[in-house]
Each structure stands twice: as structure tokens, then as C-alpha cells.
Design an enzyme around this catalytic site. Structure first.
Site, short mmCIF file in Angstrom:
data_model
loop_
_atom_site.label_atom_id
_atom_site.label_comp_id
_atom_site.label_asym_id
_atom_site.label_seq_id
_atom_site.Cartn_x
_atom_site.Cartn_y
_atom_site.Cartn_z
N PRO A 1 0.75 -1.30 0.17
CA PRO A 1 0.06 0.01 -0.02
C PRO A 1 0.94 1.19 0.09
CG PRO A 1 -0.50 -1.12 2.16
CD PRO A 1 0.60 -2.09 1.07
N ASN A 2 0.36 2.17 -0.78
CA ASN A 2 0.71 3.60 -0.95
C ASN A 2 2.09 3.69 -1.82
OD1 ASN A 2 -1.14 4.99 0.95
ND2 ASN A 2 -0.34 3.62 2.56
N ARG B 1 5.33 11.10 -2.55
CA ARG B 1 5.10 10.58 -1.05
C ARG B 1 6.17 10.99 -0.32
NH1 ARG B 1 4.73 4.65 0.92
NH2 ARG B 1 3.83 4.86 3.29
N TYR C 1 11.40 8.65 1.27
CA TYR C 1 11.34 7.41 0.00
C TYR C 1 12.13 7.95 -1.08
CZ TYR C 1 7.77 5.62 3.44
OH TYR C 1 7.10 5.39 4.60
N ASN D 1 8.00 -5.51 -1.38
CA ASN D 1 7.90 -4.59 -0.29
C ASN D 1 6.37 -4.55 0.36
OD1 ASN D 1 7.76 -2.07 1.14
ND2 ASN D 1 8.96 -0.98 -0.41
N ALA E 1 3.28 -0.73 4.80
CA ALA E 1 2.82 -0.78 6.15
C ALA E 1 2.22 -2.28 6.53
CB ALA E 1 1.86 0.10 6.25
N HIS F 1 4.68 -4.66 9.26
CA HIS F 1 4.31 -4.48 10.59
C HIS F 1 3.11 -5.03 11.22
CE1 HIS F 1 7.61 -1.85 9.34
NE2 HIS F 1 6.64 -0.72 8.88
N ASP G 1 1.90 -15.67 6.39
CA ASP G 1 1.12 -17.16 6.35
C ASP G 1 1.27 -17.50 4.59
OD1 ASP G 1 1.08 -17.46 8.92
OD2 ASP G 1 -1.18 -17.34 9.19
N GLU H 1 12.82 -9.28 1.04
CA GLU H 1 12.03 -8.09 1.64
C GLU H 1 12.58 -6.68 1.28
OE1 GLU H 1 11.51 -8.48 5.84
OE2 GLU H 1 10.69 -6.40 6.07
N HIS I 1 12.63 -2.54 1.49
CA HIS I 1 12.30 -1.07 2.15
C HIS I 1 13.22 -0.17 1.51
CE1 HIS I 1 9.62 -3.41 4.75
NE2 HIS I 1 10.88 -4.21 5.24
N LEU I 2 12.67 0.97 1.09
CA LEU I 2 13.24 2.12 0.51
C LEU I 2 13.95 2.67 1.84
CD1 LEU I 2 10.24 2.81 -1.13
CD2 LEU I 2 12.29 3.21 -2.46
N SER I 3 13.14 2.94 2.93
CA SER I 3 13.66 3.63 3.93
C SER I 3 14.40 2.59 4.85
CB SER I 3 12.40 4.33 4.76
OG SER I 3 11.66 3.43 5.41
N ARG J 1 13.41 4.52 12.50
CA ARG J 1 12.22 5.51 12.39
C ARG J 1 11.36 4.96 13.51
NH1 ARG J 1 9.39 4.66 6.67
NH2 ARG J 1 8.11 6.56 7.67
N ARG K 1 7.74 0.38 13.50
CA ARG K 1 8.28 -0.08 12.40
C ARG K 1 9.49 -0.86 12.46
NH1 ARG K 1 5.66 3.22 8.30
NH2 ARG K 1 5.38 5.27 9.09
C1 DQA Z 1 8.36 1.14 3.39
C2 DQA Z 1 8.55 1.10 4.96
C3 DQA Z 1 7.22 0.81 5.88
O1 DQA Z 1 7.20 1.18 7.23
C4 DQA Z 1 6.35 2.09 5.20
O2 DQA Z 1 4.78 1.48 5.76
C5 DQA Z 1 6.16 2.01 3.65
C6 DQA Z 1 7.13 1.86 2.98
C7 DQA Z 1 9.56 1.17 2.75
O3 DQA Z 1 9.67 1.10 1.64
O4 DQA Z 1 10.51 2.19 3.25
O5 DQA Z 1 5.02 2.07 3.19
O6 DQA Z 1 8.03 -0.40 3.30
#
Ligand code: DQA
Length: 153
Positions: free
Chosen positions: A17-18, A25, A30, A80, A83, A86, A93, A104, A106-108, A113, A117
Site C-alpha cells: 500500500p501507498n 509521497r 522515500y 515490499n 505498512a 508491521h 502465512d 523483503e 524497504h526504501l527507508s 524510524r 516500524r
Molecule cells: C516501507 C516502510 C514501511 O514502514 C512503510 O509503511 C512503507 C514503505 C519502505 O519501503 O521504506 O509504506 O516499506
């Protein structure tokens, strides 16, 4: 004369998501690369390696689960979970049920943080975790996955 390319591996990239909002964003966290650009760069990397790659993004947990459940003919995933990293025992599963290697992404840097997270439902079952490098996390994740599939680790 058309020549059919025979791909050695099939990789699915799944964005949670997002992530469709990348580019606008919270760019201080990011970065400014859009999801389209990231997917295009991954496609170039995959072509160089003779790997088939495709992409899926959803803001809905159930859709992500459905796509993973149907990904039988893929060798591995770049994922990725955003959210859902977490929160989602359900996605964890699904990955356990699919029993395929995934990285896995993650950009950040999720460890630097908010405290919530720091918990990931995926890290202990992932082949590797790439984080904190902006879009480069995806590109390094691709290399990790392919090296693993090739048996190079
Ligand atoms: C994220 C880190 C997550 O905590 C966050 O909710 C995201 C992006 C990242 O790519 O850094 O939406 O997965």
C-alpha cells in the site's frame, strides 16, 4: 525472423500500500523515484540477466494475498509489504505457504524510524532484507534474489 527469448527465471515484484504514490509521497523519506521508474529499471536489470519479471501493486491486503497464492509459476519474489510489514500475519502465512525465496524490500531504514516500524513479520522468513537505500534497495534485492536462484548465494 522472430526469436523467442527463453527466460531462465521468473520473478514477481509485489509492492504494498501507498507505494503507488512514490515520487510525491514523503520524498525526504522515500526519495523521488516513481514506482514506474523503479519497475522500468528492474525490467532493464532483468533483461540483462535473461530473467522474466513482472509487477503488481495494491493497497489491499487480500489482493496481495491472492496474487501471491496464484504465483506458482514464479521462482521468487521481490516484496515490499509497506505498512503490512508491521501488521500482516496473513501475508506472512501466504509466503510460508508458497515456500519460495523472496527478498523483503524497504526504501527507508525501518530500524531508524518510529518504534512500530522495527517489527517486521517477514524478516525471519525472507531470503534477505534490503532497506534504507531508497530505490537502490529494489535493485540490490533483485541481484540478491538472482544470485540465490543461480546458486551463488
Ligand atoms: C516501507 C516502510 C514501511 O514502514 C512503510 O509503511 C512503507 C514503505 C519502505 O519501503 O521504506 O509504506 O516499506
Amino acid at each position: 525472423m522472430s526469436e523467442k527469448v527463453k527466460h531462465i527465471y521468473r520473478v514477481k515484484t509485489i509492492h504494498g500500500p501507498n507505494l503507488n504514490l512514490l515520487g510525491t509521497r514523503e520524498t525526504q523519506i522515500y526519495g523521488s523515484e516513481t514506482l514506474t521508474t523503479i519497475n522500468q529499471k528492474l525490467t532493464v536489470l532483468a533483461q540483462k540477466e535473461n530473467v522474466f519479471i513482472d509487477f503488481f501493486q495494491s493497497n489491499h491486503e487480500g489482493e496481495l494475498i491472492d496474487v501471491l497464492q496464484n504465483a506458482h509459476d514464479y521462482h521468487g519474489f521481490l516484496f515490499n509489504p509497506a505498512a503490512y510489514t508491521h501488521t500482516s500475519i496473513a501475508l506472512r502465512d501466504t509466503l510460508l505457504a508458497m515456500n519460495k525465496p523472496f527478498v523483503e524490500i524497504h526504501l527507508s531504514d525501518i530500524n531508524q524510524r518510529e518504534d512500530f516500524r522495527k517489527k517486521s513479520y517477514f524478516s525471519d522468513i525472507a531470503l534477505a532484507i534490503e532497506f534504507g537505500k531508497g530505490a537502490q534497495s529494489y535493485y540490490d534485492g533483485f541481484t540478491r534474489l538472482i544470485n540465490h536462484l543461480k546458486g551463488d548465494k
